[in-house]
Design a protein around this motif. Structure first.
Motif, PDB file in Angstrom:
ATOM      1  N   ASN A  83       0.821  -1.223   0.000  1.00 39.62           N
ATOM      2  CA  ASN A  83       0.000   0.000   0.000  1.00 39.62           C
ATOM      3  C   ASN A  83       0.850   1.266   0.000  1.00 39.62           C
ATOM      4  O   ASN A  83       0.326   2.369   0.088  1.00 39.62           O
ATOM      5  CB  ASN A  83      -0.895   0.043   1.255  1.00 39.62           C
ATOM      6  CG  ASN A  83      -1.898  -1.076   1.242  1.00 39.62           C
ATOM      7  OD1 ASN A  83      -2.496  -1.357   0.207  1.00 39.62           O
ATOM      8  ND2 ASN A  83      -2.049  -1.749   2.378  1.00 39.62           N
ATOM      9  N   THR A  84       2.180   1.085  -0.041  1.00 39.78           N
ATOM     10  CA  THR A  84       3.059   2.257   0.145  1.00 39.78           C
ATOM     11  C   THR A  84       3.448   2.905  -1.176  1.00 39.78           C
ATOM     12  O   THR A  84       3.876   2.235  -2.117  1.00 39.78           O
ATOM     13  CB  THR A  84       4.362   1.811   0.867  1.00 39.78           C
ATOM     14  OG1 THR A  84       4.019   1.019   1.999  1.00 39.78           O
ATOM     15  CG2 THR A  84       5.186   3.005   1.305  1.00 39.78           C
ATOM     16  N   ASN A  85       3.306   4.225  -1.212  1.00 41.96           N
ATOM     17  CA  ASN A  85       3.831   5.026  -2.334  1.00 41.96           C
ATOM     18  C   ASN A  85       5.219   5.513  -1.939  1.00 41.96           C
ATOM     19  O   ASN A  85       5.422   5.932  -0.795  1.00 41.96           O
ATOM     20  CB  ASN A  85       2.964   6.269  -2.559  1.00 41.96           C
ATOM     21  CG  ASN A  85       1.566   5.916  -3.020  1.00 41.96           C
ATOM     22  OD1 ASN A  85       1.405   5.166  -3.976  1.00 41.96           O
ATOM     23  ND2 ASN A  85       0.560   6.446  -2.345  1.00 41.96           N
TER      24      ASN A  85
ATOM     25  N   ASN B 292       1.954  15.124   2.314  1.00 36.67           N
ATOM     26  CA  ASN B 292       1.441  14.020   3.130  1.00 36.67           C
ATOM     27  C   ASN B 292       2.523  12.935   3.270  1.00 36.67           C
ATOM     28  O   ASN B 292       2.288  11.773   2.933  1.00 36.67           O
ATOM     29  CB  ASN B 292       0.187  13.477   2.417  1.00 36.67           C
ATOM     30  CG  ASN B 292      -0.781  12.871   3.397  1.00 36.67           C
ATOM     31  OD1 ASN B 292      -0.474  12.741   4.584  1.00 36.67           O
ATOM     32  ND2 ASN B 292      -1.940  12.479   2.903  1.00 36.67           N
TER      33      ASN B 292
ATOM     34  N   LYS C  34       3.735  -0.233  -3.495  1.00 33.37           N
ATOM     35  CA  LYS C  34       2.621  -0.109  -4.439  1.00 33.37           C
ATOM     36  C   LYS C  34       3.089   0.651  -5.682  1.00 33.37           C
ATOM     37  O   LYS C  34       2.847   0.237  -6.809  1.00 33.37           O
ATOM     38  CB  LYS C  34       1.494   0.671  -3.745  1.00 33.37           C
ATOM     39  CG  LYS C  34       0.308   1.013  -4.618  1.00 33.37           C
ATOM     40  CD  LYS C  34      -0.776   1.639  -3.753  1.00 33.37           C
ATOM     41  CE  LYS C  34      -1.657   2.572  -4.531  1.00 33.37           C
ATOM     42  NZ  LYS C  34      -2.552   3.318  -3.640  1.00 33.37           N
TER      43      LYS C  34
ATOM     44  N   SER D 207      -3.853  12.533  -3.051  1.00 27.85           N
ATOM     45  CA  SER D 207      -3.769  12.988  -1.657  1.00 27.85           C
ATOM     46  C   SER D 207      -3.288  11.853  -0.757  1.00 27.85           C
ATOM     47  O   SER D 207      -3.330  11.967   0.470  1.00 27.85           O
ATOM     48  CB  SER D 207      -5.137  13.494  -1.204  1.00 27.85           C
ATOM     49  OG  SER D 207      -6.061  12.439  -1.374  1.00 27.85           O
ATOM     50  N   GLU D 208      -2.828  10.745  -1.382  1.00 28.75           N
ATOM     51  CA  GLU D 208      -2.378   9.599  -0.569  1.00 28.75           C
ATOM     52  C   GLU D 208      -1.037   9.889   0.105  1.00 28.75           C
ATOM     53  O   GLU D 208      -0.242  10.685  -0.381  1.00 28.75           O
ATOM     54  CB  GLU D 208      -2.221   8.356  -1.462  1.00 28.75           C
ATOM     55  CG  GLU D 208      -3.552   7.803  -1.938  1.00 28.75           C
ATOM     56  CD  GLU D 208      -3.367   6.561  -2.825  1.00 28.75           C
ATOM     57  OE1 GLU D 208      -2.280   5.958  -2.820  1.00 28.75           O
ATOM     58  OE2 GLU D 208      -4.343   6.222  -3.513  1.00 28.75           O
ATOM     59  N   LYS D 209      -0.812   9.159   1.195  1.00 25.15           N
ATOM     60  CA  LYS D 209       0.469   9.285   1.901  1.00 25.15           C
ATOM     61  C   LYS D 209       1.590   8.680   1.053  1.00 25.15           C
ATOM     62  O   LYS D 209       1.338   7.804   0.226  1.00 25.15           O
ATOM     63  CB  LYS D 209       0.414   8.513   3.215  1.00 25.15           C
ATOM     64  CG  LYS D 209      -0.429   9.187   4.256  1.00 25.15           C
ATOM     65  CD  LYS D 209      -0.286   8.449   5.571  1.00 25.15           C
ATOM     66  CE  LYS D 209      -0.987   9.228   6.652  1.00 25.15           C
ATOM     67  NZ  LYS D 209      -1.015   8.581   7.909  1.00 25.15           N
TER      68      LYS D 209
ATOM     69  N   PHE E 103       0.697  10.776  -6.584  1.00 24.41           N
ATOM     70  CA  PHE E 103       0.138  10.140  -5.383  1.00 24.41           C
ATOM     71  C   PHE E 103      -1.216  10.718  -4.986  1.00 24.41           C
ATOM     72  O   PHE E 103      -1.815  10.254  -4.018  1.00 24.41           O
ATOM     73  CB  PHE E 103       1.112  10.295  -4.190  1.00 24.41           C
ATOM     74  CG  PHE E 103       2.520   9.820  -4.469  1.00 24.41           C
ATOM     75  CD1 PHE E 103       2.753   8.599  -5.100  1.00 24.41           C
ATOM     76  CD2 PHE E 103       3.623  10.589  -4.088  1.00 24.41           C
ATOM     77  CE1 PHE E 103       4.058   8.170  -5.358  1.00 24.41           C
ATOM     78  CE2 PHE E 103       4.921  10.156  -4.337  1.00 24.41           C
ATOM     79  CZ  PHE E 103       5.138   8.951  -4.975  1.00 24.41           C
TER      80      PHE E 103
END
Ligand code: SAM
Length: 286
Positions: free
Chosen positions: A47-49, A143, A69, A116-118, A114
Motif C-alpha cells: 500500500n506504500t507510495n 502528506n 505499491k 492525496s495519498e500518503k 500520489f
C-alpha cells in the motif's frame, strides 16, 4: 538482478558507456546488508507510495519496486535514464522522471503521482543537496509519512545533536520540529562505488502528523532559530536584538527569558526546541 554486486553492476554500466559524475554525487550502493536494512526499516508494503530521489543505476529502486505499491524516481542524469529503463523494465509500478529534484515543481509531482495519498521518501542522497531537499519536503507540508535517507555522517550528527553541543544548530531544530529522527545504521566508504572520502549513515525521519511543538507563527519561529544560530557565540539577547531577520526589543527578550526561568546571559544554543518555540511565542503573539 543483483545490482548491489559490483561484479554485476560495473559491466552493465560499462555496456552503456556510463561514466560516474563526481559533481552529481554519484556513489552507488554496493552493499546488500545496508540495502536490506533500508528496505526492512522503511516499513514498505503493497500500500506504500515511494518517492525516490536519485535512483542511480536502480539498486535501491529495484528492491523498492518489489515491495511497494508505486515508486516514482527522479533522476537528473540523462546518461542513467536508459540504464534505469533497462534495469527496471519488469516493474509496472515504476515511474521514472528525468529532472532535477531541486527545480521540479514538487507539489505538482506529488499530486500527479500520489494524489492525496500518503507517501514515503527513500534516497541515497547526493551529498550536495542533502539539507535543502530535506527542508523543502518538510516545508511543502506534503502528506509524507517518513523519509529513509542515506546521508553524510556529519549531517546525521547535526540532525541528532543535543542542545549546547557543537553540532546542535538550525538543522537539528528544523528537522526536530517536523520529525523524530532515528539512526538505522552506519555505511562506511567501502559500501559504495566509487568510494566516497567520508562515511555515511542511514537515518529515518518519522514525520509528525502535527508537530509536538506549538508555535504561534511558524515563519517567525524559524527566523528566531536562524537568528540564534547565525550568531551563536553571542548571548541570546544580543543575537536576537541584533538580528537582521527579526525586529525585537532587548527588554522584551530579557522579559521573555526571565518569564521562562532562564538566565538573561544564556546563549541560544543552550535552548532545546520546546524552549525556542516558547521564546518565539513570547516574542511573536501571532
Ligand atoms: N540511489 C543510487 C544508489 O544508491 O546506488 C544512487 C545514489 S547516488 C549517491 C545519487 C544519485 O542522485 C545519482 O544517481 C545522481 O545522478 C542523482 N542526483 C544528483 N543530483 C540530483 C538532483 N538534483 N536531482 C535528481 N537526482 C540527482
Amino acid at each position: 538482478m543483483k545490482l548491489y554486486n559490483k561484479s554485476e553492476l560495473m559491466p552493465l554500466l560499462e555496456s552503456f558507456g556510463f561514466n560516474f559524475s563526481k559533481s552529481l554525487g554519484q556513489n552507488f550502493l554496493i552493499d546488500k546488508n545496508i540495502l536490506d536494512k533500508i528496505i526492512n526499516n522503511s516499513n514498505i508494503n503493497k500500500n506504500t507510495n515511494v518517492l525516490e530521489i536519485g535512483p542511480g543505476a536502480g539498486t535501491l529502486t529495484y528492491e523498492l519496486c518489489k515491495c511497494a505499491k508505486k515508486v516514482v524516481s527522479v533522476e537528473i542524469d540523462n546518461a542513467l535514464i536508459p540504464i534505469l529503463e533497462h534495469n527496471l523494465s519488469k516493474f509496472s509500478n515504476f515511474t521514472l522522471i528525468n529532472n532535477d529534484i531541486m527545480k521540479i515543481d514538487l507539489k505538482k509531482l506529488i499530486e500527479d503521482n500520489f494524489g492525496s495519498e500518503k507517501f514515503i521518501v527513500a534516497a541515497n542522497l547526493p551529498y550536495y543537496i542533502t539539507t535543502p531537499i530535506i527542508m523543502n519536503i518538510f516545508e511543502g507540508s506534503f502528506n509524507v509519512e517518513s523519509m529513509i535517507l542515506m546521508i553524510q555522517k556529519e549531517v546525521a550528527d547535526r540532525i541528532y545533536a543535543d542542545p549546547g553541543t557543537k553540532d546542535y544548530g538550525a538543522l537539528t531544530v528544523g528537522v526536530g520540529f517536523y520529525a523524530s529522527p532515528e539512526i538505522i545504521c552506519q555505511a562506511p566508504p567501502h559500501c559504495f562505488t566509487p568510494q566516497p572520502k567520508i562515511s555515511s549513515v542511514v537515518i529515518k525521519l518519522n514525520v509528525y502528523e502535527n508537530s509536538p511543538y506549538h508555535v504561534n507563527n511558524k515563519e517567525m519561529f524559524f527566523k528566531t532559530v536562524k537568528s540564534v544560530f547565525s550568531q551563536r557565540r553571542k548571548t541570546l539577547v544580543n543575537s536576537l536584538s541584533g538580528s537582521p531577520f527579526i525586529n525585537c526589543d532587548k527588554r522584551d527578550i530579557e522579559k521573555a527569558l526571565s518569564n521562562m526561568g532562564l538566565d538573561i546571559k544564556i546563549r541560544g544554543e543552550k535552548l532545546d526546541i520546546e524552549q525556542l518555540a516558547a521564546l518565539s511565542n513570547y516574542l511573536f503573539k501571532n
